[in-house]
Design an enzyme around this catalytic site. Structure first.
Site, PDB file in Angstrom:
ATOM      1  N   ARG A   1       0.810  -1.235   0.000  1.00  0.00           N
ATOM      2  CA  ARG A   1       0.000   0.000   0.000  1.00  0.00           C
ATOM      3  C   ARG A   1       0.837   1.277   0.000  1.00  0.00           C
ATOM      4  O   ARG A   1       0.514   2.215  -0.722  1.00  0.00           O
ATOM      5  CB  ARG A   1      -0.996   0.004   1.171  1.00  0.00           C
ATOM      6  CG  ARG A   1      -2.065  -1.099   1.123  1.00  0.00           C
ATOM      7  CD  ARG A   1      -2.688  -1.278  -0.250  1.00  0.00           C
ATOM      8  NE  ARG A   1      -3.784  -2.233  -0.280  1.00  0.00           N
ATOM      9  CZ  ARG A   1      -3.722  -3.457  -0.808  1.00  0.00           C
ATOM     10  NH1 ARG A   1      -2.590  -3.911  -1.326  1.00  0.00           N
ATOM     11  NH2 ARG A   1      -4.784  -4.244  -0.821  1.00  0.00           N
TER      12      ARG A   1
ATOM     13  N   SER B   1     -11.989 -13.065  -1.351  1.00  0.00           N
ATOM     14  CA  SER B   1     -11.361 -11.770  -1.567  1.00  0.00           C
ATOM     15  C   SER B   1      -9.856 -11.996  -1.517  1.00  0.00           C
ATOM     16  O   SER B   1      -9.336 -12.534  -0.541  1.00  0.00           O
ATOM     17  CB  SER B   1     -11.789 -10.795  -0.475  1.00  0.00           C
ATOM     18  OG  SER B   1     -10.861  -9.739  -0.402  1.00  0.00           O
TER      19      SER B   1
HETATM   20  N1  ARG Z   1      -5.364  -9.058   6.503  1.00  0.00           N
HETATM   21  C1  ARG Z   1      -4.274  -8.738   5.661  1.00  0.00           C
HETATM   22  C2  ARG Z   1      -3.780  -7.366   5.960  1.00  0.00           C
HETATM   23  O1  ARG Z   1      -4.471  -6.606   6.555  1.00  0.00           O
HETATM   24  C3  ARG Z   1      -4.632  -8.923   4.206  1.00  0.00           C
HETATM   25  C4  ARG Z   1      -5.544  -7.899   3.619  1.00  0.00           C
HETATM   26  C5  ARG Z   1      -5.934  -8.306   2.258  1.00  0.00           C
HETATM   27  N2  ARG Z   1      -6.579  -7.270   1.558  1.00  0.00           N
HETATM   28  C6  ARG Z   1      -7.607  -7.461   0.731  1.00  0.00           C
HETATM   29  N3  ARG Z   1      -8.086  -6.424   0.149  1.00  0.00           N
HETATM   30  N4  ARG Z   1      -8.142  -8.651   0.522  1.00  0.00           N
HETATM   31  O2  ARG Z   1      -2.664  -7.046   5.631  1.00  0.00           O
END
Ligand code: ARG
Length: 406
Positions: free
Chosen positions: A97, A178
């Protein structure tokens, strides 16, 4: 007529961010600039994604190859920090990110856009990471998060709105999960995984084979590090990015790198998360093994605490915050000696360290051996223990006396 405001959107090509384009145009009356980042995720072509944003109404659409930058500026820090959130999760989404945010801000500046938008829900960590990263790079930018404001609750509702608004909807039924993925691994959520008692079905994984079906013979790999950064495999010099690609392959085919955990999100919910991070976990395992050999004991122990804070800080979206830089400062002082080679053995879902060597090794055979070459001063231990135990011994004496006087 006043010129329409411009908004830069973090775009993936999926249903949510495609609806975001139309939503920003219709509901916010803005011109949309779509930005998709290649961070090594699986895709069926990036040009179609770029084109799809334009077809949906974006005035400008970029696909940016961020892989080298992601590896050489983000995964470098991550490996040196042995980055594992809650001691388990190597932070794949949390690491991508900030690099994506950096490009969003750059492009916003280039186009004179005052707004940045993303397609994250109001329940996850990624919204925090995008928004915090953007603000730390340019506090004047305003954020729009369409998914947090639109009324659709379910995917069919989204599909209906998309169809009504002429958005190209995927014909196949969307995968029941997802997924977020990049070079550092894959995160899989939702569907049957939301019941923490359900074993993850085999079909959620694409980077790793099942340990049960893995080859019967072990596979050995020598991983070399130069100042904490991976630099060679089996003695062959390679770039960090090539090492990651190669190790994803080797570890993956041996069924290594899967995680199934309950994780604490920043927004307060516990979630069930499945990951596959073959190269990331193998590299961290090897890097730690080299540190065990090359770091002085007190530094090694203190670094464990720093690592935990580092991972939490990055998980919480604070990549560009001062604490992250301060922790990196500590870590940097430790890595000059983390140069050497670790031999690991992949076998049916495991990765075991079976050898390590370094010019900076603090392992001293003459001190460690129980053989006749032993140089350790056994007699010195008696006085050492007497003083080391002294404070607790004084305390024990006092408490025993008090108890006797009761
Ligand atoms: N739980 C993990 C994190 O917060 C993965 C997030 C995955 N993101 C998604 N948009 N599916 O880093």
């Amino acid at each position: 007529m006043a010129e329409r405001e411009k908004v830069v959107l973090a775009y993936s090509g999926g249903l949510d961010t495609s609806i975001c384009i139309k939503w920003l145009m219709d509901e916010h009356n803005m011109d949309v600039i779509a930005v998709a980042g290649d961070v090594g995720q699986e895709h069926d072509g990036l040009e179609p994604i770029r084109q799809k944003a334009l077809n949906t109404g974006a005035i400008e659409s970029y696909v940016i190859d961020m892989r080298e930058e992601f590896v050489n500026e983000y995964l470098t820090d991550a490996i040196r920090a042995n980055a594992l959130y809650e001691n388990k999760y190597p932070l794949l989404s949390a690491l991508s990110r900030p690099v994506i945010s950096k490009h969003l801000v750059r492009i916003a500046h280039e186009h004179g856009a005052k707004y940045i938008a993303h397609g994250c829900t109001g329940k996850g960590n990624d919204q925090v990471r995008f928004e915090t990263s953007v603000w730390l790079l340019d506090p004047s930018i305003k954020i729009i998060a369409p998914v947090r404001e639109w009324p659709f609750k379910t995917r069919p509702e989204e599909i209906e709105w998309a169809a009504q608004h002429g958005i190209d909807v995927p014909v196949t039924n969307a995968k029941p999960y997802s997924i977020d993925d990049n070079l550092w691994g894959r995160a899989i959520e939702c569907g049957v995984l939301e019941d923490p008692w359900n074993e993850p079905p085999e079909d959620i994984y694409t980077m790793t084979g099942s340990p049960e079906a893995a080859p019967d013979a072990p596979e050995y790999v020598e991983i070399s590090f130069d100042k904490g950064i991976p630099c060679a495999l089996d003695g062959q010099k390679m770039s960090y990015i090539d090492i990651i690609y190669k190790l994803n392959e080797i570890a993956g085919r041996n069924g290594y790198g899967r995680l199934d955990m309950i994780e604490n999100r920043l927004v307060g919910v516990k979630s069930r998360e499945c990951y596959e991070q073959p190269a990331a976990l193998a590299l961290i395992t090897a890097h730690k093994a080299l540190e065990d050999m090359c770091l002085e004991r007190e530094v090694l122990h203190y670094k464990l605490g720093i690592e935990q804070k580092w991972a939490e800080c990055v998980y919480y979206g604070q990549w560009f915050a001062p604490l992250k830089a301060a922790l990196d400062g500590f870590i940097a002082t430790t890595q000059d000696a983390v140069t050497g080679t670790v031999r690991v053995k992949f076998y049916k879902g495991t990765c075991t360290v079976v050898g390590r060597k370094s010019d900076y090794s603090l392992y001293d055979y003459a001190l460690a051996t129980y053989d006749k070459e032993d140089q350790f001063d056994h007699a010195a231990s008696a006085g050492f223990i007497e003083l080391f135990a002294l404070p607790a011994k004084v305390c024990a004496q006092n408490r025993a006396a008090m108890k006797a006087a009761e």
